[in-house]
Design an enzyme around this catalytic site. Structure first.
Site, PDB file in Angstrom:
ATOM      1  N   ASN A  31      45.495  19.287  40.346  1.00 43.55           N
ATOM      2  CA  ASN A  31      44.070  19.486  40.131  1.00 43.55           C
ATOM      3  C   ASN A  31      43.567  20.636  41.006  1.00 43.55           C
ATOM      4  O   ASN A  31      44.364  21.295  41.676  1.00 43.55           O
ATOM      5  CB  ASN A  31      43.303  18.189  40.430  1.00 43.55           C
ATOM      6  CG  ASN A  31      43.585  17.108  39.397  1.00 43.55           C
ATOM      7  OD1 ASN A  31      43.156  17.194  38.253  1.00 43.55           O
ATOM      8  ND2 ASN A  31      44.347  16.091  39.787  1.00 43.55           N
ATOM      9  N   HIS A  32      42.274  20.864  41.001  1.00 46.76           N
ATOM     10  CA  HIS A  32      41.668  21.994  41.719  1.00 46.76           C
ATOM     11  C   HIS A  32      42.185  22.066  43.152  1.00 46.76           C
ATOM     12  O   HIS A  32      42.107  21.097  43.891  1.00 46.76           O
ATOM     13  CB  HIS A  32      40.148  21.837  41.715  1.00 46.76           C
ATOM     14  CG  HIS A  32      39.420  23.051  42.195  1.00 46.76           C
ATOM     15  ND1 HIS A  32      39.043  23.213  43.510  1.00 46.76           N
ATOM     16  CD2 HIS A  32      39.000  24.155  41.530  1.00 46.76           C
ATOM     17  CE1 HIS A  32      38.409  24.370  43.637  1.00 46.76           C
ATOM     18  NE2 HIS A  32      38.376  24.961  42.468  1.00 46.76           N
ATOM     19  N   PHE A  33      42.723  23.224  43.550  1.00 47.55           N
ATOM     20  CA  PHE A  33      43.346  23.301  44.882  1.00 47.55           C
ATOM     21  C   PHE A  33      42.509  24.050  45.908  1.00 47.55           C
ATOM     22  O   PHE A  33      42.966  24.323  47.006  1.00 47.55           O
ATOM     23  CB  PHE A  33      44.763  23.859  44.794  1.00 47.55           C
ATOM     24  CG  PHE A  33      44.907  25.360  44.632  1.00 47.55           C
ATOM     25  CD1 PHE A  33      43.866  26.173  44.257  1.00 47.55           C
ATOM     26  CD2 PHE A  33      46.136  25.958  44.894  1.00 47.55           C
ATOM     27  CE1 PHE A  33      44.014  27.545  44.129  1.00 47.55           C
ATOM     28  CE2 PHE A  33      46.304  27.331  44.776  1.00 47.55           C
ATOM     29  CZ  PHE A  33      45.231  28.128  44.383  1.00 47.55           C
TER      30      PHE A  33
END
Length: 271
Positions: free
Chosen positions: A177-179
């Protein structure tokens, strides 16, 4: 009109001096009315100071917090939403890093989205990623839909270990997911005295050249490398190149500040 054609003028048809003065006053009022808002905006902008603007702050009264205080607060929010405490701390550290580097689009601004995704079970706040397979200097991480920060921490740990063994480490992660800010991950390699490269893909947000329909992702590219003289400290001698493959980062255009929204709207109309 007949008087003018015949060369005769009626004195009552000529504008009076008072009429000229009224027109001048009207024109001056209009000019001031149009110019004053721009002048005031300029004065406010200059009064903010360069460092404040660079940090994404649009008000000199904004509250400033020590990074640790912000990290602990964000971690508590993610834990309350359902994330494992250790995982929440990792995600919080990534966001706090972005704010401390003057990148508010990838800082605490994203906390609400993270917490909502955890609470709605769109992201598994307790899942732990695993090294799915490894061969030589390469590896693949199965993120198991965990928080992006947790997945990328394992990916960077693996990449650094492989780089020490083989001279280079190349690791890919999936089901993640968004890092956060790409620089956070490249900076881990920099701290270990290595060149760090971090990349990710996104959903299609940008139009292709000459187009107007979303077709490609604003995929970030980031490279951190030690410079001559070595690393003095976290702000020491080094080269850093964070970038996106679009002209404008999507999250830069969605800052919560109304001032920034107005600026991006003007920019979009101009484009």
């Amino acid at each position: 009109a007949l008087h003018r054609l015949s060369g005769h003028h009626n004195p009552t048809d000529m504008p009076s001096p008072q009429h000229h003065h009224s027109l001048f006053a009207l024109g001056l009022g209009l000019a001031l009315g149009l110019a004053l808002p721009h002048v005031l905006r300029l004065r406010r902008r200059r009064g903010l100071g360069g460092s404040t603007v660079k940090a994404g702050l649009t008000d000199t009264r904004a509250v400033r917090l020590p990074r640790r205080v912000l990290t602990d607060f964000l971690a508590a929010c993610f834990t309350a939403a359902g994330a494992a405490p250790a995982h929440a701390a990792q995600a919080a550290d990534v966001l706090a890093y972005a704010d401390s580097r003057g990148i508010p689009s990838h800082g605490a601004n994203r906390a609400d989205t993270y917490a909502n995704e955890i609470e709605a079970k769109l992201v598994d706040g307790v899942a732990s990623p695993v090294v799915e397979r490894s061969s030589g200097c390469t590896a693949v991480i199965d993120g198991r839909n965990a928080l992006g920060a947790v997945v990328c921490n394992l990916a960077m740990e693996t990449a650094l270990r492989l780089a020490k063994e083989h001279g280079v480490g190349v690791v890919a992660a999936r089901n993640s997911n968004h890092f956060g800010a790409a620089g956070y991950w490249a900076n881990q390699a920099l701290s270990a005295g290595m060149i760090g490269l971090s990349f990710t893909n996104t959903a299609p947000f940008a139009a292709a050249t000459g187009g107007c329909t979303r077709a490609v992702g604003t995929n970030p590219l980031c490279c951190f490398a030690p410079a001559a003289g070595g690393i003095v400290d976290t702000l020491g001698l080094r080269h850093a190149l964070p970038s996106a493959t679009s002209l404008v980062l999507k999250l830069q255009a969605t800052r919560s500040s109304s001032t920034w929204r107005r600026r991006w709207c003007r920019w979009a109309r101009w484009r």
